[in-house]
Write an enzyme that holds these catalytic residues in place. Structure first.
Site, PDB file in Angstrom:
ATOM      1  N   ARG A   1      -3.246   8.365  32.500  1.00 35.04           N
ATOM      2  CA  ARG A   1      -2.715   7.416  33.489  1.00 35.04           C
ATOM      3  C   ARG A   1      -1.004   7.449  33.021  1.00 35.04           C
ATOM      4  NH1 ARG A   1       0.195   6.177  37.013  1.00 35.04           N
ATOM      5  NH2 ARG A   1       0.127   4.514  38.575  1.00 35.04           N
TER       6      ARG A   1
ATOM      7  N   TYR B   1       2.289  -4.206  38.376  1.00 36.73           N
ATOM      8  CA  TYR B   1       1.236  -4.634  37.826  1.00 36.73           C
ATOM      9  C   TYR B   1       1.127  -6.297  37.892  1.00 36.73           C
ATOM     10  CZ  TYR B   1       0.746  -0.068  36.251  1.00 36.73           C
ATOM     11  OH  TYR B   1       0.412   1.332  35.976  1.00 36.73           O
TER      12      TYR B   1
ATOM     13  N   CYS C   1      -7.023   0.988  32.906  1.00 40.05           N
ATOM     14  CA  CYS C   1      -5.822   0.719  33.731  1.00 40.05           C
ATOM     15  C   CYS C   1      -6.206  -0.268  34.832  1.00 40.05           C
ATOM     16  CB  CYS C   1      -5.850   2.118  34.509  1.00 40.05           C
ATOM     17  SG  CYS C   1      -4.672   1.990  35.673  1.00 40.05           S
TER      18      CYS C   1
ATOM     19  N   HIS D   1      15.630   7.256  46.447  1.00 42.57           N
ATOM     20  CA  HIS D   1      16.860   7.995  46.724  1.00 42.57           C
ATOM     21  C   HIS D   1      17.014   8.239  48.468  1.00 42.57           C
ATOM     22  CE1 HIS D   1      16.296   8.245  42.323  1.00 42.57           C
ATOM     23  NE2 HIS D   1      17.728   8.055  42.377  1.00 42.57           N
TER      24      HIS D   1
END
Lengths: 555, 555
Positions: free
Chosen positions: B212, B394, B259, B136
């Site tokens: 996470r 990812y 993760c 933003h």
């Protein structure tokens, strides 16, 4: 009872790599514990085939224990070869000739751990088979044979004291003719890889598809061929090729087959020597296969594919007509999207004899050794195939583990394969050639370049998502273009062809390729840390030297 | 219509990494082509969440095009903070404070590409959210906001010209307390790995399971919680936790979550710096999860899991209650042996808030980013989740590919993970210690030794079949003992713990581990050739220095 006896024979089949001494001690012990009559054993000996032929690695064994009987010296009865011929597979008494002596082995046959393959030799000379199955060349086996001595060959049938070669059946006599472009690694059995220029097409022509045989090519006719299916309860169901074609929906699958020994020579070169055929990059090919789904056939045969007893049925064993055998896990066989087929067509033609005519298994995503050719029998079982090819040859061990003392059971039989890639051609492309100019333009280039092409492939139906090319031995990298294709099948069972153009000024002394599959599995950089004494699943980065000066080069 | 508009917004959601200049040009172009009213877009904006927070990597974007309107200078109306509070999520007109100015953003909310997460900020100060969603902080976004200016905050509500921090809502105020042994990488959002000593048990205690988060922890109650399921035809079905527990058979699965950034710090150290949290070996843990099968729930909701239209339904999108979203392929969701669950229990306790209370997705064998926590909505769709976490973060690219000019769509979202292993402890074991003596005896040793322990794990349910340990940086190798365990589940979804003892005299300066999975996939030796700028899926050999002198050492 069946199960424990079965296991006993399985253990016996493992003798191949034991020393003669331990073999003797073991077979003696086993006999004391479990005296088996031929009648008792005949029912379960049949599916047991442990014949092996891989560059001198052997297995079919004679484990029947006995007290040694030496032929005393009565006047030897002489027998004509024509008389021996009458005692073949269809006779009541079955004879073989070893060297110049004749044996009636009728009573031994049910005990033969190698199974009914022995029937190929009866009524003739057994020597050429013992040359294939070299495990027979030890005293114990000769001792067994001597028990069945019935006489000497008549000298009139001998030349220079031997049976003339014209009178000895060649086990490979029915092998088909092959395409001269195949690169032959062994003639008998026939093993040959696809030449680099024939690896350039997405679909490999049938005649150039690599061939990997463990034995001879059976001579079968589609007309009287039946595939037998043995259900967990022992029930057997048969299908002719006509049955398969008429009862089940045919399915097409585009599937790459790769020998677990593909690129073994690179392991020999970059790490240490391994046993097995020294395949380069061509023990891999791609075809469109047509057949019927194994799961449909099993369901039709009466196997409840949805709610079967998972402890009772864990594996599907495939038995080839020559003697080869292997198995796959039941989940692979039944999976809706696993596309396991019974195949009768290859690239729109009837399956060629070298590729399993009239019927073979196709197990996509698994090492080709599980796609059994000349498929004669399918057995649903709680155990894997006990063949040498399931229990031994097609496994990988650690770099420190040797062939003599390795615990074969500590490694699983290879099923799915790791990600693989190879450069199949490397060639200069010049803007001074009209043809090359077009190609260069596609890649937005106007300068001298090197065109690199190759294949990438992963087991388990895992799609290739990236191919990295280095023109300077791994210092810098580019992403190759993955060439489009149209494959049939539920997953990515076929290889991906790729291409890239690298400006010639960036080319160093060696090009390298490495691929990535959709599970983001990668190929290892080097060979020694992944060395395994059988040289299986060699997948280190493929490196191809490049000489700047050359005009047009291929690996 | 829905589909093409959807795609437009999807493309817009990709702007996060574009320069401000190209962003402006693109949004202008799009507006000319497709003028959208708020009313038109509201129906499909909802499921679009592209909020991102990964170490300053950002996404939620304002793409509404407009002519810039600067607030002219009428006498500023002053508004009390108490008045702003009345214009919250439940009010007809919704206001926010940015710094000291008040905006009525009611008409903008339907256009917010970040979706309804914006409702968290209305009725209060938006600054702390813009600190999370740093996208933003650019002129375009400020320009949009200025259109909705309604007045200035009353100076009586300011201290030193600012809203006092006590009056600003902390988005993380409802985050739960955490165990002090977790190794914290970021506080807000909370990200912490499991300490090496807590990686030693096969099951990780809930309190020590790595955490996470991409955003805050939603404050939800099980009692009024409903999971919404949107079928391909747009129909919606809801289930309470009670519904799930009573209507479907509960299933237990032992599953390791990892993760994609696990071991990223090793990539930073051994290759080059990457973006993302610098996880060591502890962004991985293992638990027994209890829940119901997603396939059962989808079937009950009215989705025909056997004969659905495969072109219409390719993905299952998961939407978390905070704003996170991701998706998995439909085949994974429906596979009988894929064990995808809606989970409400972890290690026999209600799901802890940090792990998704009251309901999360569990996608065994896939990167943990697909096991969406605080699961609010499941959508069957022909496309992947359009979230940043599916479309960008990812993924892996080649070692030469950078973050600025990368074509994000050229790489697939990570689903299954490659084979991985790590040393979790390294310690001297001496025959002079009674405790160690027992251990040494198990391994048939009587001399000083080094005990090495660790984990090995592969995606896709692929079993670990071998772990190779080198006490001398890869010169020589040993096979570790794979420790027995009892896992629930159709495939190998859980890690394998391993151990080995190496005579101390063989120990060099560095221990190394590498593992092999049942597809004979291997870990790469080095890091640089597998470098990717996001530092995902780091799986190079794990090396741990060893000092001979030390008495007892841990990594």
């Amino acid at each position: 009872m069946k199960s424990s006896l079965h296991r006993l024979f399985a253990r016996r089949a493992e003798f191949g790599a034991l020393s003669t001494k331990s073999f003797r001690a073991y077979s003696h012990r086993q006999t004391l514990q479990t005296p088996l009559s031929g009648a008792q054993s005949i029912s379960f000996v049949k599916p047991l085939f442990s014949a092996v032929f891989i560059a001198g690695f052997v297995s079919a064994v004679w484990t029947h224990s006995h007290s040694t009987v030496h032929a005393e010296a009565p006047p030897a009865k002489t027998i004509r070869l024509a008389e021996v011929r009458k005692h073949g597979a269809n006779a009541t008494r079955r004879w073989v000739v070893k060297s110049t002596k004749v044996y009636d082995i009728t009573d031994w046959i049910p005990n033969h751990p190698g199974g009914e393959v022995i029937l190929r030799a009866v009524g003739g000379v057994i020597d050429p088979y013992w040359e294939i199955f070299t495990i027979h060349n030890k005293k114990d086996v000769y001792d067994i044979l001597e028990q069945y001595y019935v006489g000497d060959l008549d000298p009139r049938d001998l030349v220079d004291g031997r049976v003339p070669s014209d009178d000895i059946e060649d086990p490979f006599k029915n092998d088909p003719a092959r395409h001269p472009d195949l690169i032959v690694h062994s003639d008998r059995p026939f093993n040959a890889e696809t030449a680099p220029e024939d690896l350039k097409s997405y679909i490999t022509p049938n005649s150039n598809f690599y061939i990997r045989h463990h034995l001879w090519v059976p001579f079968l006719s589609q007309d009287d061929y039946k595939i037998q299916i043995e259900l967990p309860d022992g029930e057997e169901v048969e299908y002719s090729i006509k049955d398969l074609k008429s009862k089940f929906r045919s399915t097409k699958v585009t599937c790459t087959l790769q020998c677990s020994g593909n690129r073994r020579q690179h392991m020999n070169d970059e790490a240490r020597s391994t046993s097995g055929l020294p395949w380069e990059i061509g023990a891999i090919s791609n075809a469109v296969w047509t057949g019927v789904r194994l799961r449909d056939v099993l369901a039709d045969a009466g196997f409840d594919i949805d709610t079967f007893d998972e402890d009772q049925t864990k594996h599907v064993q495939f038995q080839g007509a020559e003697a080869y055998g292997a198995s796959i896990p039941i989940d692979k066989a039944l999976g809706k999207r696993e596309d396991v087929l019974l195949v009768y067509e290859m690239n729109g033609e009837p399956l060629p004899r070298d590729h399993g005519y009239p019927l073979r298994a196709l197990v996509p995503g698994h090492v080709a050794a599980r796609s059994v050719k000349w498929l004669k029998r399918i057995t649903l079982s709680d155990e894997e195939s006990q063949s040498q090819w399931q229990q031994r040859d097609y496994k990988c061990f650690g770099p420190n583990q040797g062939g003599q003392d390795v615990d074969w059971s500590s490694a699983p039989a290879i099923q799915e394969m790791p990600v693989q890639s190879a450069i199949t051609s490397l060639r200069n492309a010049s803007p001074r050639s009209a043809e090359d100019q077009k190609l260069l333009r596609v890649y937005g280039m106007e300068e001298d370049a090197v065109e690199v092409e190759g294949y990438a492939f992963a087991g388990g139906g895992r799609r290739i998502v990236r191919v990295d090319i280095s023109p300077d031995d791994g210092r810098t990298w580019h992403q190759a273009e993955l060439l489009p294709d149209e494959a049939h099948g539920s997953k990515s069972w076929a290889w991906t062809r790729w291409r890239w153009l690298v400006p010639k000024r960036l080319a160093g002394r060696q090009f390298v390729v490495k691929a990535v599959d959709e599970g983001y599995n990668v190929q290892p950089e080097s060979y020694e840390p992944h060395y395994n004494f059988r040289g299986n699943l060699t997948s280190g980065w493929h490196r191809v030297p490049y000489t700047k000066g050359r005009r047009d080069s291929k690996e």
